[in-house]
Design a protein around this motif. Structure first.
Motif, short mmCIF file in Angstrom:
data_model
loop_
_atom_site.label_atom_id
_atom_site.label_comp_id
_atom_site.label_asym_id
_atom_site.label_seq_id
_atom_site.Cartn_x
_atom_site.Cartn_y
_atom_site.Cartn_z
N PRO A 307 0.82 -1.21 0.00
CA PRO A 307 0.00 0.00 0.00
C PRO A 307 0.86 1.27 0.00
N ARG A 308 0.38 2.26 -0.73
CA ARG A 308 1.05 3.55 -0.84
C ARG A 308 1.35 4.15 0.52
N ALA A 309 0.37 4.03 1.43
CA ALA A 309 0.52 4.64 2.75
C ALA A 309 1.71 4.04 3.51
N VAL A 310 1.97 2.75 3.28
CA VAL A 310 3.09 2.09 3.97
C VAL A 310 4.41 2.62 3.42
N LEU A 353 5.82 8.71 -5.33
CA LEU A 353 5.05 7.61 -4.75
C LEU A 353 4.27 6.85 -5.82
N ASP A 354 3.73 7.58 -6.81
CA ASP A 354 3.02 6.92 -7.92
C ASP A 354 3.96 5.88 -8.56
N LEU A 453 -6.13 2.08 -2.74
CA LEU A 453 -6.78 3.36 -2.50
C LEU A 453 -7.50 3.33 -1.15
N ALA A 454 -8.22 2.24 -0.90
CA ALA A 454 -9.01 2.16 0.33
C ALA A 454 -8.12 2.18 1.58
N VAL A 455 -6.98 1.51 1.54
CA VAL A 455 -6.13 1.51 2.74
C VAL A 455 -5.43 2.85 2.95
N GLY A 456 -5.56 3.75 1.98
CA GLY A 456 -5.06 5.11 2.18
C GLY A 456 -5.96 5.90 3.12
N ALA A 461 -7.80 -0.42 8.22
CA ALA A 461 -6.62 -1.24 8.49
C ALA A 461 -6.28 -2.11 7.29
N GLU A 462 -7.27 -2.71 6.68
CA GLU A 462 -7.03 -3.59 5.53
C GLU A 462 -8.27 -3.62 4.65
#
Ligand code: ADP
Length: 542
Positions: A307-310, A353-354, A453-456, A461-462
């Motif tokens: 995930p991007r956020a990680v 990041l992209d 996208l959703a975990v952003g 959490a997942e």
């Protein structure tokens, strides 16, 4: 005319010979299964691996024998691998997270004659050993003092068994194409299939993995492979680390945030590799404790989409470079790594990041293409997606026993079963497993994009996206979400967060909240189980 250079077969024991000669004093630190931290060196491993080889021959093992390992990452496990390979036998890693019946099936299919087993898994082996007719020797990776009572016939304690060999042993030599290791795919559909690595493929893969624009490890690094040796060869680290002489830190059976952090900190680890769930767990631990990661330079994250956020958390808050990677058991396993070519190096912020969310480009030794269903190669334009196919010297050309022959074609391409696109710079992005893709009105929707996208969303959490039956469109996406502890994001809040960031028709038709999302034995979301669970789900749009 042939060249006049020396024949020097690429044999795996040359890696450990080199480590002993050039880096003999470099440490291997293991969290032992018995508990304490144990320190050995490449010189110790080299000596003990030769004892393993000699002792195995005394027990009648030899060329071509399959010898299983059911063990965590420790120095003993490495010694066992090199000892097995050094007589031309084949280490066969077993994934303890599979069901016992599956492990028994895999062992029987492989015809395993011996096994090195950790204390943790003795009860598991007791359950299945009777159903593996080929098995005749059990070596428990401990000493006599820690030997459990066991029903396993003739089980011996590793240390005492090993002491019966003096180590005066010369590695056997054979053709570099001789089989060295074996690992079964986890078989999410159908029976698991055996992948058989050769000495040559292991050595070449280790070189590919170590290159600066691949994993980029050196003698100065301290490497912590969290990824288990039973998960696709520990991504080559058990071979590329001795090749370069890096210090090795082995986490044993403790993989929780606190235990991993303790090793990162006390051993001053500079490089590590694991699946995204491990890194998410460590992030949670860091956030709870306020600890930082001053020594860690780089982490490779793969096995599932990161995930991007990680990626952004590790880089921006902890100063750790993230290299997103893709691979599979059949590829030894490295396929692509997302390190930066010059044209990407200047990217900053969201644009960088992209790029990092892509799985990266193939290093020398891996060729790839994407094709349509008629096997026509598709353009590298960064959006046309199709079936991802690969070939190279460390890519399987067949499965053990001839299973899954339809995945290999006459030109040597292996169909990965992944769906991906490749951009003009050569960067590949996985959009799905072919069997997980959602087909809405005949068009494909990428579940990985929706999940990323959703975990952003800060309270998610997942997330997992699956296709649910729809009378008009055939299938529409349902987003299954696990909320962060203590957070209560609503369906509409999550959908509002996603709106505008993907094509309108990709937007999930609904959100379902669950306490837990099931995972496979290699840490991937178990989509088959989820689809089964939501089989009768009625979407509000239907
Ligand atoms: P198994 O299939 O046995 O669980 P593998 O580790 O061989 O184990 O799985 C390979 C598959 O994992 C790939 O074909 C791909 O679908 C998925 N995968 C690996 N790395 C990534 C990644 N970075 N992003 C998305 N999917 C990935």
């Amino acid at each position: 005319m042939l060249g006049l250079m020396q024949e020097w077969p690429l044999l795996c024991h040359k890696l450990i010979d080199n480590a002993e000669r050039q880096h003999g004093g470099r440490e291997i630190v293991s969290r032992s299964i018995e508990g304490p931290i144990v320190r050995t060196t490449y010189a110790d491993i080299h000596r003990r691996a030769r004892q393993v080889a000699q002792r195995l021959e005394q027990d009648g093992f030899g060329l071509g024998d399959r010898i299983a390992t059911l063990a965590w990452n420790t120095a003993r496990h490495i010694e066992a691998w090199y000892g097995i390979m050094g007589i031309g036998a084949i280490y066969h890693t077993l994934n303890p997270r599979l069901f016992p019946e599956q492990i028994a099936w895999i062992m029987s299919n492989a015809g395993d004659k011996g096994i090195f087993v950790d204390l943790t898994f003795v009860p598991l082996l007791e359950k299945i050993a009777g159903s593996v007719p080929s098995l005749r020797k059990v070596i428990v990776l401990t000493d006599q003092a820690h030997m459990p009572r066991t029903t396993l016939p003739g089980a011996v304690a590793y240390e005492e068994w090993l002491a019966e060999a003096d180590g005066a042993f010369a590695w056997r030599t054979f053709d570099e194409n001789t089989a060295a290791g074996m690992c079964y795919t986890s078989g999410t559909t159908g029976d698991p299939k055996g992948v058989l690595y050769s000495h040559r493929s292991n050595v070449l893969h280790a070189m590919i993995a170590a290159m600066p624009d691949a994993m980029g490890i050196s003698a100065r690094d301290v490497v912590l492979p969290v990824v288990p040796m039973f998960h696709a060869n520990a991504w080559g680290l058990a071979q590329s680390t001795p090749m370069v002489g890096a210090k090795l830190v082995m986490p044993g059976c403790k993989m929780d945030g606190a235990s991993i952090y303790e090793l990162l900190d006390s051993e001053k680890v500079t490089f590590s590799a694991a699946v995204p769930t491990v890194w998410m767990m460590l992030l949670q631990y860091l956030e709870e404790t306020g600890n930082m990661l001053p020594n860690l330079r780089k982490v490779v994250i793969g096995g599932a989409a990161c995930p991007r956020a990680v990626i952004s958390k590790y880089q921006d808050k902890y100063g750790v470079e993230v290299v997103h990677a893709w691979g599979m058991t059949e590829m030894s396993p490295l396929g692509t790594l997302c390190t930066m070519k010059p044209q990407y190096e200047t990217l900053e912020g969201e644009a960088r990041l992209d790029a990092q969310c892509k799985q990266g480009y193939a290093p020398f030794g891996v060729e790839m293409k994407v094709t349509d269903d008629d096997d026509k190669a598709l353009p590298w334009d960064g959006h046309t997606f199709g079936r991802l196919k690969v070939r190279g010297p460390a890519v399987a050309r067949a499965y053990y026993g001839g299973a899954g022959a339809e995945q290999f074609d006459a030109e040597g391409w292996f169909d990965t079963g992944d769906v991906a696109h490749i951009d003009a710079g050569g960067y590949m992005q996985i959009t799905d497993r072919a069997k997980d893709v959602i087909k809405s009105g005949g068009e494909w929707i990428s579940t990985i994009d929706l999940e990323n996208l959703a975990v952003g969303h800060p309270d998610v959490a997942e997330a997992a996206a699956i296709g649910v039956q729809h009378s008009k469109w055939g299938e529409r996406p349902l987003l299954v979400v696990v909320r962060k502890p203590g957070k209560e994001p609503s369906r509409d809040e999550i959908l509002d967060f996603m709106r505008g960031k993907v094509a309108k028709w990709w937007m999930p038709d609904d959100v379902a909240f669950v306490a837990e999302i099931p995972h496979t034995a290699t840490g991937k979301i178990q989509k088959t189980t989820l689809r089964q669970q939501f089989r009768d789900y009625r979407l509000p749009t239907d």
